[in-house]
Scaffold this motif. Structure first.
Motif, PDB file in Angstrom:
ATOM      1  N   ALA A   3       3.699  -5.511   3.994  1.00  0.00           N
ATOM      2  CA  ALA A   3       3.614  -6.363   5.188  1.00  0.00           C
ATOM      3  C   ALA A   3       4.403  -5.795   6.357  1.00  0.00           C
ATOM      4  N   GLY A   4       4.323  -4.476   6.552  1.00  0.00           N
ATOM      5  CA  GLY A   4       4.992  -3.843   7.675  1.00  0.00           C
ATOM      6  C   GLY A   4       6.402  -3.350   7.399  1.00  0.00           C
ATOM      7  N   THR A   5       6.929  -3.640   6.236  1.00  0.00           N
ATOM      8  CA  THR A   5       8.249  -3.156   5.832  1.00  0.00           C
ATOM      9  C   THR A   5       8.060  -2.095   4.763  1.00  0.00           C
ATOM     10  N   ILE A   6       8.753  -0.955   4.934  1.00  0.00           N
ATOM     11  CA  ILE A   6       8.639   0.131   3.961  1.00  0.00           C
ATOM     12  C   ILE A   6       9.673  -0.056   2.854  1.00  0.00           C
ATOM     13  N   VAL A   7       9.191  -0.056   1.618  1.00  0.00           N
ATOM     14  CA  VAL A   7      10.038  -0.110   0.428  1.00  0.00           C
ATOM     15  C   VAL A   7       9.896   1.238  -0.259  1.00  0.00           C
ATOM     16  N   THR A  55       0.844  -1.196   0.000  1.00  0.00           N
ATOM     17  CA  THR A  55       0.000   0.000   0.000  1.00  0.00           C
ATOM     18  C   THR A  55       0.875   1.239   0.000  1.00  0.00           C
ATOM     19  N   VAL A  56       0.572   2.185  -0.859  1.00  0.00           N
ATOM     20  CA  VAL A  56       1.315   3.450  -0.899  1.00  0.00           C
ATOM     21  C   VAL A  56       1.045   4.196   0.406  1.00  0.00           C
ATOM     22  N   VAL A  57       2.119   4.583   1.102  1.00  0.00           N
ATOM     23  CA  VAL A  57       1.948   5.345   2.339  1.00  0.00           C
ATOM     24  C   VAL A  57       2.331   6.809   2.172  1.00  0.00           C
ATOM     25  N   GLU A  58       3.181   7.105   1.170  1.00  0.00           N
ATOM     26  CA  GLU A  58       3.590   8.497   0.976  1.00  0.00           C
ATOM     27  C   GLU A  58       4.179   8.686  -0.412  1.00  0.00           C
ATOM     28  N   VAL A  59       3.884   9.826  -1.018  1.00  0.00           N
ATOM     29  CA  VAL A  59       4.500  10.227  -2.283  1.00  0.00           C
ATOM     30  C   VAL A  59       5.091  11.610  -2.056  1.00  0.00           C
ATOM     31  N   ALA A  78      10.200  11.649  -7.806  1.00  0.00           N
ATOM     32  CA  ALA A  78       9.397  11.461  -6.594  1.00  0.00           C
ATOM     33  C   ALA A  78       9.880  10.226  -5.851  1.00  0.00           C
ATOM     34  N   HIS A  79       9.764  10.259  -4.525  1.00  0.00           N
ATOM     35  CA  HIS A  79      10.017   9.079  -3.705  1.00  0.00           C
ATOM     36  C   HIS A  79       8.661   8.538  -3.279  1.00  0.00           C
ATOM     37  N   VAL A  80       8.430   7.283  -3.610  1.00  0.00           N
ATOM     38  CA  VAL A  80       7.166   6.626  -3.285  1.00  0.00           C
ATOM     39  C   VAL A  80       7.458   5.569  -2.232  1.00  0.00           C
ATOM     40  N   ARG A  81       6.800   5.687  -1.086  1.00  0.00           N
ATOM     41  CA  ARG A  81       6.982   4.730   0.010  1.00  0.00           C
ATOM     42  C   ARG A  81       5.807   3.768   0.003  1.00  0.00           C
ATOM     43  N   LEU A  82       6.135   2.476   0.005  1.00  0.00           N
ATOM     44  CA  LEU A  82       5.143   1.413  -0.069  1.00  0.00           C
ATOM     45  C   LEU A  82       5.289   0.524   1.167  1.00  0.00           C
ATOM     46  N   ASP A 123       2.229  10.629 -11.948  1.00  0.00           N
ATOM     47  CA  ASP A 123       0.994  11.127 -12.565  1.00  0.00           C
ATOM     48  C   ASP A 123       0.337  10.064 -13.439  1.00  0.00           C
ATOM     49  N   ASP A 124       1.130   9.389 -14.260  1.00  0.00           N
ATOM     50  CA  ASP A 124       0.587   8.362 -15.154  1.00  0.00           C
ATOM     51  C   ASP A 124      -0.083   7.226 -14.374  1.00  0.00           C
ATOM     52  N   LEU A 125       0.521   6.849 -13.243  1.00  0.00           N
ATOM     53  CA  LEU A 125      -0.023   5.765 -12.423  1.00  0.00           C
ATOM     54  C   LEU A 125      -1.099   6.243 -11.452  1.00  0.00           C
ATOM     55  N   GLY A 126      -1.223   7.566 -11.300  1.00  0.00           N
ATOM     56  CA  GLY A 126      -2.215   8.120 -10.381  1.00  0.00           C
ATOM     57  C   GLY A 126      -1.921   7.758  -8.936  1.00  0.00           C
ATOM     58  N   LEU A 127      -0.644   7.724  -8.565  1.00  0.00           N
ATOM     59  CA  LEU A 127      -0.264   7.269  -7.232  1.00  0.00           C
ATOM     60  C   LEU A 127      -0.648   8.262  -6.143  1.00  0.00           C
ATOM     61  N   VAL A 128      -1.354   7.754  -5.147  1.00  0.00           N
ATOM     62  CA  VAL A 128      -1.716   8.536  -3.962  1.00  0.00           C
ATOM     63  C   VAL A 128      -1.646   7.626  -2.743  1.00  0.00           C
ATOM     64  N   ALA A 129      -1.437   8.222  -1.589  1.00  0.00           N
ATOM     65  CA  ALA A 129      -1.387   7.450  -0.344  1.00  0.00           C
ATOM     66  C   ALA A 129      -2.685   6.679  -0.144  1.00  0.00           C
ATOM     67  N   GLY A 130      -2.547   5.436   0.325  1.00  0.00           N
ATOM     68  CA  GLY A 130      -3.700   4.605   0.626  1.00  0.00           C
ATOM     69  C   GLY A 130      -4.078   3.624  -0.461  1.00  0.00           C
ATOM     70  N   GLN A 131      -3.535   3.785  -1.644  1.00  0.00           N
ATOM     71  CA  GLN A 131      -3.920   2.883  -2.723  1.00  0.00           C
ATOM     72  C   GLN A 131      -2.993   1.672  -2.787  1.00  0.00           C
ATOM     73  N   PRO A 132      -3.506   0.535  -3.240  1.00  0.00           N
ATOM     74  CA  PRO A 132      -2.644  -0.629  -3.423  1.00  0.00           C
ATOM     75  C   PRO A 132      -1.726  -0.433  -4.624  1.00  0.00           C
ATOM     76  N   ALA A 133      -0.525  -0.991  -4.518  1.00  0.00           N
ATOM     77  CA  ALA A 133       0.448  -0.916  -5.615  1.00  0.00           C
ATOM     78  C   ALA A 133       1.451  -2.045  -5.435  1.00  0.00           C
ATOM     79  N   TYR A 134       2.326  -2.207  -6.398  1.00  0.00           N
ATOM     80  CA  TYR A 134       3.342  -3.245  -6.369  1.00  0.00           C
ATOM     81  C   TYR A 134       4.725  -2.619  -6.486  1.00  0.00           C
ATOM     82  N   ALA A 135       5.669  -3.169  -5.744  1.00  0.00           N
ATOM     83  CA  ALA A 135       7.081  -2.856  -5.945  1.00  0.00           C
ATOM     84  C   ALA A 135       7.629  -4.000  -6.783  1.00  0.00           C
TER      85      ALA A 135
END
Length: 68
Positions: free
Chosen positions: A30-34, A12-16, A23-27, A44-56
């Motif tokens: 399972a409790g570990t920040i990547v 889950t995206v926690v911060e952009v 940009a630094h995107v924090r995901l 912008d293309d991915l529409g990344l915002v905090a709270g949304q599911p995403a994949y590293a």
């Protein structure tokens, strides 16, 4: 989604945090920040915002291990 990379971490995206061009995107995975550094355009293309599911997705030719 089909990828050649075998290391796909669901989270889950926690911060952009945007910089001038990157940009630094924090995901939370399972409790570990990547953290990924990607372009603002990609955010912008991915529409990344905090709270949304995403994949590293990790694709590297080398993985190093270190100890103290």
């Amino acid at each position: 989604m089909k990828l050649s990379a075998r290391n796909v971490l669901s989270g889950t995206v926690v911060e952009v945090t945007r910089g001038a061009t990157t940009a630094h995107v924090r995901l939370d995975v399972a409790g570990t920040i990547v953290t990924a550094a990607i372009t603002n355009e990609a955010v912008d293309d991915l529409g990344l915002v905090a709270g949304q599911p995403a994949y590293a997705v990790v694709k590297a030719s080398d993985v190093m291990i270190a100890t103290d």
